[in-house]
Design a protein around this motif. Structure first.
Motif, short mmCIF file in Angstrom:
data_model
loop_
_atom_site.label_atom_id
_atom_site.label_comp_id
_atom_site.label_asym_id
_atom_site.label_seq_id
_atom_site.Cartn_x
_atom_site.Cartn_y
_atom_site.Cartn_z
N ARG A 71 26.29 70.85 0.78
CA ARG A 71 26.57 69.79 -0.47
C ARG A 71 25.56 70.05 -1.48
NH1 ARG A 71 27.91 64.68 3.39
NH2 ARG A 71 30.17 65.41 4.14
N TYR A 72 25.58 69.74 -2.85
CA TYR A 72 24.75 69.62 -3.95
C TYR A 72 24.72 68.55 -4.43
CZ TYR A 72 21.76 70.94 -7.75
OH TYR A 72 20.82 71.12 -8.83
N ASN A 73 23.78 67.56 -4.53
CA ASN A 73 23.93 66.15 -5.18
C ASN A 73 23.30 66.38 -6.39
OD1 ASN A 73 25.04 64.58 -2.96
ND2 ASN A 73 23.04 64.97 -2.00
N VAL A 74 24.36 66.49 -7.40
CA VAL A 74 23.86 66.50 -8.87
C VAL A 74 23.06 65.42 -9.43
CG1 VAL A 74 24.68 66.88 -11.19
CG2 VAL A 74 25.73 68.00 -9.63
N ASN A 75 23.36 63.96 -8.85
CA ASN A 75 22.68 62.96 -9.04
C ASN A 75 23.52 61.86 -8.17
OD1 ASN A 75 25.44 61.68 -10.45
ND2 ASN A 75 24.77 62.65 -12.25
N LYS A 76 23.03 60.70 -8.12
CA LYS A 76 23.71 59.80 -6.99
C LYS A 76 25.26 59.48 -7.10
CE LYS A 76 22.68 55.38 -9.52
NZ LYS A 76 24.09 55.15 -9.70
N ASP A 77 25.74 59.96 -8.18
CA ASP A 77 27.09 59.73 -8.41
C ASP A 77 27.84 61.05 -8.51
OD1 ASP A 77 26.86 56.66 -8.34
OD2 ASP A 77 26.36 56.75 -10.48
N THR A 93 53.62 81.41 15.31
CA THR A 93 53.21 82.79 14.91
C THR A 93 51.82 83.35 15.58
OG1 THR A 93 52.07 81.72 13.13
CG2 THR A 93 54.20 82.52 12.57
N ASN A 94 51.24 82.39 16.68
CA ASN A 94 50.18 82.80 17.46
C ASN A 94 49.03 83.40 16.72
OD1 ASN A 94 51.64 82.33 20.10
ND2 ASN A 94 52.78 84.28 19.56
N PRO A 95 48.62 82.60 15.68
CA PRO A 95 47.35 83.07 15.16
C PRO A 95 46.19 82.61 16.13
CG PRO A 95 48.20 80.95 14.20
CD PRO A 95 49.19 81.33 15.24
N THR A 96 45.10 83.28 15.65
CA THR A 96 43.73 83.10 16.56
C THR A 96 43.18 81.56 16.27
OG1 THR A 96 42.41 84.21 14.99
CG2 THR A 96 43.45 85.61 16.97
N CYS A 97 43.51 81.19 15.06
CA CYS A 97 42.97 79.98 14.66
C CYS A 97 43.77 79.57 13.36
CB CYS A 97 41.46 79.65 14.53
SG CYS A 97 40.81 80.56 12.85
N GLU A 98 43.31 78.18 13.07
CA GLU A 98 43.79 77.84 11.86
C GLU A 98 42.29 77.70 11.21
OE1 GLU A 98 44.32 73.56 9.27
OE2 GLU A 98 45.59 73.94 10.96
N CYS A 99 42.08 78.67 10.20
CA CYS A 99 40.66 78.60 9.23
C CYS A 99 40.87 77.93 8.09
CB CYS A 99 40.24 80.07 9.49
SG CYS A 99 40.36 81.02 10.94
N ASP A 100 40.40 76.93 7.65
CA ASP A 100 40.12 76.33 6.26
C ASP A 100 39.23 76.50 5.66
OD1 ASP A 100 42.62 75.10 7.63
OD2 ASP A 100 42.01 73.11 7.90
N PHE A 101 39.31 76.85 4.33
CA PHE A 101 38.04 77.18 3.48
C PHE A 101 38.46 76.06 2.18
CE2 PHE A 101 38.91 81.14 5.72
CZ PHE A 101 37.69 81.25 6.44
N TYR A 102 37.25 75.30 1.97
CA TYR A 102 37.64 74.51 0.85
C TYR A 102 36.34 74.19 -0.08
CZ TYR A 102 34.99 71.76 4.11
OH TYR A 102 34.33 70.71 4.79
N GLY A 103 36.57 73.72 -1.20
CA GLY A 103 35.50 73.18 -1.93
C GLY A 103 35.92 72.32 -3.10
N GLY A 104 35.21 71.64 -3.60
CA GLY A 104 35.29 70.68 -4.57
C GLY A 104 34.03 69.77 -5.10
N ILE A 105 34.53 68.81 -5.87
CA ILE A 105 33.51 67.97 -6.52
C ILE A 105 33.99 66.40 -6.23
CG2 ILE A 105 35.01 67.89 -8.59
CD1 ILE A 105 32.65 67.54 -10.18
N ARG A 106 32.94 65.73 -6.00
CA ARG A 106 32.83 64.37 -5.67
C ARG A 106 32.43 63.37 -6.58
NH1 ARG A 106 31.65 65.99 0.42
NH2 ARG A 106 33.70 66.37 1.07
N PRO A 107 32.98 63.10 -7.68
CA PRO A 107 32.12 61.86 -8.45
C PRO A 107 32.57 60.48 -8.01
CG PRO A 107 34.37 62.48 -9.48
CD PRO A 107 34.29 63.29 -8.05
N THR A 108 31.64 59.56 -8.23
CA THR A 108 31.71 58.17 -7.93
C THR A 108 31.91 57.35 -9.62
OG1 THR A 108 30.72 58.34 -5.95
CG2 THR A 108 30.79 56.13 -6.90
N ILE A 109 32.70 56.51 -9.76
CA ILE A 109 32.93 56.01 -11.16
C ILE A 109 33.13 54.59 -10.94
CG2 ILE A 109 33.96 56.07 -13.32
CD1 ILE A 109 34.72 58.92 -12.74
N GLY A 110 32.28 53.66 -11.18
CA GLY A 110 32.69 52.18 -11.11
C GLY A 110 32.87 51.81 -9.84
N GLY A 111 32.25 52.37 -8.73
CA GLY A 111 32.38 51.85 -7.51
C GLY A 111 33.61 52.65 -6.82
#
Length: 320
Positions: A71-77, A93-111
């Protein structure tokens, strides 16, 4: 004379002390180092069943998962993040695992805390069972078929809002994929959530001094479209939509662990469940429906009670 001499000595010492004091500069403490904007979250869980949107991914058996998120906190929000999570699965299908790769942004606006991102579901070393080109032959003994590649991706948007601070919150989620499980059928999953957090109680037993608790639930609906022609049925199939829900009670302790007891269910019939899962353990005897004329019934979508013990940590809160 002695008095005069002592007076001169005292005056000289006072003068020297005053001069020394005048030359001294105030000693200041160094300012505290700025807090790093970087953090790492990680953890895992043991589950009596891995249920994903109302459907078991582990043939109703136990599963495990582990994740790590930078995580990288640009600022508190505003927070940026990227991570991966790995699940033990038992899929057709007998996979060895479910492997999830993800990324995104989490803004907080007005609570209101938002979360916008992308996730890729990777199933390594899959094996297909069907008659279509590129898959192995024959199909499962019960006649079900599968693709030999079910990797897919989604984009998502979420929000949470504390209606009553530290007590009651609501949320919403929307996920969209242009090709659900690589079938060519678009899939949109939307849900609403609610969570009530009660006052913690004191046990005073070893690591379990104070125990928090909460009740939470989710109501969701999955809209799944029509598949491509050249897939597991060699024809375009309008896959069934369905509604799913869960409700559970969880206990938190030692600031790290959560014990969750939860009920899951859907409105999918066993026949429609088989159509979505290609369950190799499905059995005949149900009603005949399009593309499941033998009435194969799968138990992967019915009611389930699941117990999960998980641990969630961050570097700043637990290791620094």
């Amino acid at each position: 004379m002695k008095k005069i001499t002592l007076s001169f000595v005292a005056a000289a010492m006072l003068s020297a002390t005053s001069a020394l004091a005048a030359d001294m500069k105030p000693i200041l403490k160094a300012p505290p180092a700025a807090e790093s904007p970087w953090d790492i979250a990680f953890g895992g869980a043991l589950m009596s069943d891995y249920n994903f949107r109302g459907i078991s991914q582990s043939q109703r058996g136990p599963s495990t998962t582990a994740y790590a998120e930078t995580r990288y906190n640009v600022n508190k929000d505003l927070q940026l993040y990227v991570g991966s999570q790995y699940w033990a699965v038992d899929l057709p299908t007998n996979p060895t695992c479910e492997c999830d790769f993800y990324g995104g942004i989490r803004p907080t606006i007005g609570g209101v805390a938002f979360d916008f991102g992308f996730i890729y579901y990777y199933y390594p070393k899959e094996v297909g069972y069907s008659y279509f080109p590129g898959a192995t032959f024959p199909p499962f003994p019960n006649g079900n078929t599968t693709l030999n590649d079910t990797d897919f991706w989604e984009v998502y948007g979420k929000f949470t809002y504390e209606v009553v601070k530290d007590t009651f919150g609501i949320g919403g989620n929307v996920y969209y994929s242009p090709s659900w499980l690589h079938t060519g059928a678009p899939g949109t999953y939307a849900s609403v959530t609610a969570k009530y957090t009660g006052k913690p109680f004191h046990l005073g037993i070893g690591l379990v001094q104070d125990v928090g608790w909460y009740v939470s639930g989710e109501l969701g609906h999955y809209w799944i479209g029509t598949t491509d022609v050249n897939n597991l049925f060699l024809a375009a199939v309008d896959l069934p939509d369905y509604t799913t829900w869960n409700l559970g009670l969880a206990f938190t302790f030692a600031k790290v662990f959560t014990l969750d007891v939860r009920y899951y269910d859907t409105d999918l019939s066993k026949e429609r469940c088989n159509l979505l899962t290609g369950d190799p353990r499905a059995v005949a005897g149900g009603a005949s429906i399009p593309f499941n004329t033998s009435g194969l019934q799968s138990k992967l979508c019915g009611a389930a009670g699941i117990v999960t013990l998980k641990a969630d940590l961050t570097y700043k809160d637990n290791l620094k």
